[in-house]
Design a protein around this motif. Structure first.
Motif, PDB file in Angstrom:
ATOM      1  N   VAL A 162       0.797  -1.263  -0.114  1.00  0.00           N
ATOM      2  CA  VAL A 162       0.044  -0.014  -0.032  1.00  0.00           C
ATOM      3  C   VAL A 162       0.957   1.236   0.192  1.00  0.00           C
ATOM      4  O   VAL A 162       1.727   1.311   0.803  1.00  0.00           O
ATOM      5  N   GLN A 163       0.807   1.946  -0.918  1.00  0.00           N
ATOM      6  CA  GLN A 163       1.621   3.149  -1.293  1.00  0.00           C
ATOM      7  C   GLN A 163       0.936   4.643  -0.632  1.00  0.00           C
ATOM      8  O   GLN A 163      -0.256   4.524  -0.887  1.00  0.00           O
ATOM      9  N   TYR A 164       1.710   5.228   0.017  1.00  0.00           N
ATOM     10  CA  TYR A 164       1.102   6.660   0.556  1.00  0.00           C
ATOM     11  C   TYR A 164       2.261   7.790   0.477  1.00  0.00           C
ATOM     12  O   TYR A 164       3.214   7.458   0.374  1.00  0.00           O
ATOM     13  N   ARG A 165       1.606   8.650   0.515  1.00  0.00           N
ATOM     14  CA  ARG A 165       2.404  10.107   0.407  1.00  0.00           C
ATOM     15  C   ARG A 165       3.528   9.846  -0.758  1.00  0.00           C
ATOM     16  O   ARG A 165       4.668  10.117  -0.479  1.00  0.00           O
ATOM     17  N   SER A 166       2.918   9.437  -1.920  1.00  0.00           N
ATOM     18  CA  SER A 166       3.831   9.078  -2.975  1.00  0.00           C
ATOM     19  C   SER A 166       3.603   9.937  -4.230  1.00  0.00           C
ATOM     20  O   SER A 166       2.375  10.722  -4.153  1.00  0.00           O
ATOM     21  N   ALA A 209       2.799   4.472 -12.216  1.00  0.00           N
ATOM     22  CA  ALA A 209       3.857   4.069 -11.591  1.00  0.00           C
ATOM     23  C   ALA A 209       4.116   5.109 -10.336  1.00  0.00           C
ATOM     24  O   ALA A 209       3.736   6.257 -10.513  1.00  0.00           O
ATOM     25  N   LEU A 210       4.398   4.679  -9.018  1.00  0.00           N
ATOM     26  CA  LEU A 210       4.623   5.397  -8.090  1.00  0.00           C
ATOM     27  C   LEU A 210       5.627   5.404  -7.365  1.00  0.00           C
ATOM     28  O   LEU A 210       6.305   4.274  -7.361  1.00  0.00           O
ATOM     29  N   LYS A 211       6.129   6.236  -6.798  1.00  0.00           N
ATOM     30  CA  LYS A 211       7.409   6.189  -5.794  1.00  0.00           C
ATOM     31  C   LYS A 211       6.973   6.919  -4.327  1.00  0.00           C
ATOM     32  O   LYS A 211       6.318   8.103  -4.420  1.00  0.00           O
ATOM     33  N   GLY A 212       7.528   6.426  -3.198  1.00  0.00           N
ATOM     34  CA  GLY A 212       7.409   6.872  -2.080  1.00  0.00           C
ATOM     35  C   GLY A 212       7.167   5.803  -1.096  1.00  0.00           C
ATOM     36  O   GLY A 212       7.351   4.624  -0.988  1.00  0.00           O
ATOM     37  N   TYR A 213       6.596   6.354   0.072  1.00  0.00           N
ATOM     38  CA  TYR A 213       6.370   5.135   1.215  1.00  0.00           C
ATOM     39  C   TYR A 213       5.495   4.113   0.978  1.00  0.00           C
ATOM     40  O   TYR A 213       4.360   4.412   0.194  1.00  0.00           O
ATOM     41  N   GLN A 214       5.635   2.990   1.321  1.00  0.00           N
ATOM     42  CA  GLN A 214       5.069   1.786   1.035  1.00  0.00           C
ATOM     43  C   GLN A 214       4.847   0.776   2.447  1.00  0.00           C
ATOM     44  O   GLN A 214       6.039   0.576   2.967  1.00  0.00           O
ATOM     45  N   ALA A 215       3.658   0.456   2.800  1.00  0.00           N
ATOM     46  CA  ALA A 215       3.332  -0.522   3.704  1.00  0.00           C
ATOM     47  C   ALA A 215       3.742  -2.005   2.801  1.00  0.00           C
ATOM     48  O   ALA A 215       2.708  -2.313   1.937  1.00  0.00           O
ATOM     49  N   GLU A 269      10.847   2.565   0.882  1.00  0.00           N
ATOM     50  CA  GLU A 269      10.486   3.579   0.035  1.00  0.00           C
ATOM     51  C   GLU A 269      10.637   3.099  -1.351  1.00  0.00           C
ATOM     52  O   GLU A 269      11.804   2.921  -1.916  1.00  0.00           O
ATOM     53  N   GLU A 270       9.538   2.866  -2.391  1.00  0.00           N
ATOM     54  CA  GLU A 270       9.366   2.278  -3.593  1.00  0.00           C
ATOM     55  C   GLU A 270      10.157   3.438  -4.394  1.00  0.00           C
ATOM     56  O   GLU A 270       9.911   4.722  -4.358  1.00  0.00           O
ATOM     57  N   ARG A 271      11.220   3.071  -5.321  1.00  0.00           N
ATOM     58  CA  ARG A 271      11.924   3.833  -6.255  1.00  0.00           C
ATOM     59  C   ARG A 271      12.508   5.080  -5.336  1.00  0.00           C
ATOM     60  O   ARG A 271      12.671   6.070  -5.943  1.00  0.00           O
ATOM     61  N   GLY A 272      13.224   4.767  -4.145  1.00  0.00           N
ATOM     62  CA  GLY A 272      13.671   5.761  -3.242  1.00  0.00           C
ATOM     63  C   GLY A 272      14.656   5.284  -2.434  1.00  0.00           C
ATOM     64  O   GLY A 272      15.653   4.712  -2.788  1.00  0.00           O
ATOM     65  N   ARG A 273      14.614   5.384  -1.101  1.00  0.00           N
ATOM     66  CA  ARG A 273      15.529   5.172  -0.107  1.00  0.00           C
ATOM     67  C   ARG A 273      15.750   3.687   0.235  1.00  0.00           C
ATOM     68  O   ARG A 273      16.809   3.285   0.989  1.00  0.00           O
ATOM     69  N   GLY A 274      14.432   2.736  -0.345  1.00  0.00           N
ATOM     70  CA  GLY A 274      14.669   1.503  -0.061  1.00  0.00           C
ATOM     71  C   GLY A 274      14.235   1.358   1.345  1.00  0.00           C
ATOM     72  O   GLY A 274      13.101   1.814   1.714  1.00  0.00           O
ATOM     73  N   PHE A 275      14.612   0.326   2.212  1.00  0.00           N
ATOM     74  CA  PHE A 275      14.133  -0.107   3.436  1.00  0.00           C
ATOM     75  C   PHE A 275      14.504   1.120   4.611  1.00  0.00           C
ATOM     76  O   PHE A 275      15.438   1.309   4.777  1.00  0.00           O
ATOM     77  N   LEU A 276      13.328   1.725   5.075  1.00  0.00           N
ATOM     78  CA  LEU A 276      13.036   2.484   5.902  1.00  0.00           C
ATOM     79  C   LEU A 276      13.037   2.002   7.486  1.00  0.00           C
ATOM     80  O   LEU A 276      13.751   2.516   8.401  1.00  0.00           O
ATOM     81  N   ALA A 277      12.147   1.181   7.586  1.00  0.00           N
ATOM     82  CA  ALA A 277      11.945   0.652   9.146  1.00  0.00           C
ATOM     83  C   ALA A 277      11.615  -1.056   8.527  1.00  0.00           C
ATOM     84  O   ALA A 277      10.493  -1.179   8.000  1.00  0.00           O
ATOM     85  N   LYS A 278      12.340  -1.950   8.870  1.00  0.00           N
ATOM     86  CA  LYS A 278      11.969  -3.124   8.839  1.00  0.00           C
ATOM     87  C   LYS A 278      11.091  -3.725   9.730  1.00  0.00           C
ATOM     88  O   LYS A 278      11.004  -3.124  10.654  1.00  0.00           O
ATOM     89  N   ARG A 279      10.482  -4.821   9.390  1.00  0.00           N
ATOM     90  CA  ARG A 279       9.416  -5.463  10.287  1.00  0.00           C
ATOM     91  C   ARG A 279      10.107  -5.779  11.748  1.00  0.00           C
ATOM     92  O   ARG A 279      11.241  -6.447  11.807  1.00  0.00           O
TER      93      ARG A 279
END
Length: 242
Positions: free
Chosen positions: A103-107, A116-122, A136-146
């Motif tokens: 689920v992409q948001y603030r993208s 196509a979207l880039k940004g935060y993803q659950a 972060e899709e098409r961005g910084r990658g892993f922001l907070a792992k599970r």
């Protein structure tokens, strides 16, 4: 007895005046926002995407990739309605074992690539390897792992502040081949992901260069040989600034 009665009456009158004054000073209760239903179960009203991949089945949004109809890049069904800055998004999802979604948001839209979207993803995947993390899709990658409570700083990256439980415990919370409830809570630059009532990841984005304070909401269909994902009961509740 008469004197006692008069004194009691005065005391009662005084008490009444105090109560009235206090009532006049009381702060009105804050308005409780009700969740808005983002998907009506029968149409793609306020949603836009490639409907050769996305369908509506049994009151759910259904996305599928097959060998006969592959994807060239990750594609999204994008919500076109207005979104508040802070919100709590609740939905149910079900995914195939080989599936990959999120689920992409603030993208933001990716220039030159339709849907196509880039940004935060659950993140969501059928194997439950990554489900619940903040990616972060098409961005910084892993922001907070599970399982992580993280602060992400400019030029430094993620700093783990705390753990949210063992991987085994968190993974066992997620149902396979069944419906799961996901909640995404966004307040300021703090992002919390929950699956079936259990917090999976917690991100404080202190990266003032790369973070976003607004953007689009979308459902992901990931490049894969074959997969499907379903979403239903998509509700959004505005939250106040904190």
């Amino acid at each position: 007895m008469q004197m006692y009665h008069k004194i009691g009456s005065r005391a009662a009158s005084g008490l009444l005046i105090v109560l009235v004054a206090l009532a006049g000073c009381a702060t009105p209760a804050a308005k409780v926002e009700k969740p808005n239903l983002l998907f009506d179960g029968v149409s793609f009203t306020n949603w836009e995407g490639d409907t050769s991949y996305w369908k509506i089945r049994d009151s759910s949004i259904y996305g599928e990739v097959t060998p006969e109809h592959p994807l060239e890049y990750n594609s999204f069904l994008v919500y076109t309605g207005k979104l508040p800055a802070n919100f709590e998004l609740t939905l149910e999802y079900r995914i195939s074992e080989q599936g990959n979604s999120g689920v992409q948001y603030r993208s933001q839209e990716v220039p030159g690539l339709r849907y196509a979207l880039k940004g935060y993803q659950a993140d969501i995947d059928g194997a439950n390897t990554y489900t619940g993390q903040n990616y972060e899709e098409r961005g910084r990658g892993f922001l907070a792992k599970r399982g992580e409570s993280v602060e992400f700083k400019t030029g430094i990256g993620p700093i783990v502040l705390d753990t949210l439980g063992s991987q085994e415990e968190l993974r066992n919370t997620i149902k396979t081949n069944d419906w799961n409830e996901m909640v995404i809570k966004v307040v300021g630059f703090r992002y919390e992901h929950f699956i079936n009532g259990k917090k999976m990841s917690d991100l404080l984005d202190a990266d003032t260069v790369n973070r976003a304070d607004n953007g689009l909401l979308g459902l992901q269909l990931h490049v894969a040989p074959q997969m499907w994902v379903e979403y239903r009961n998509i509700r959004l509740k505005p939250l106040p600034d904190q």
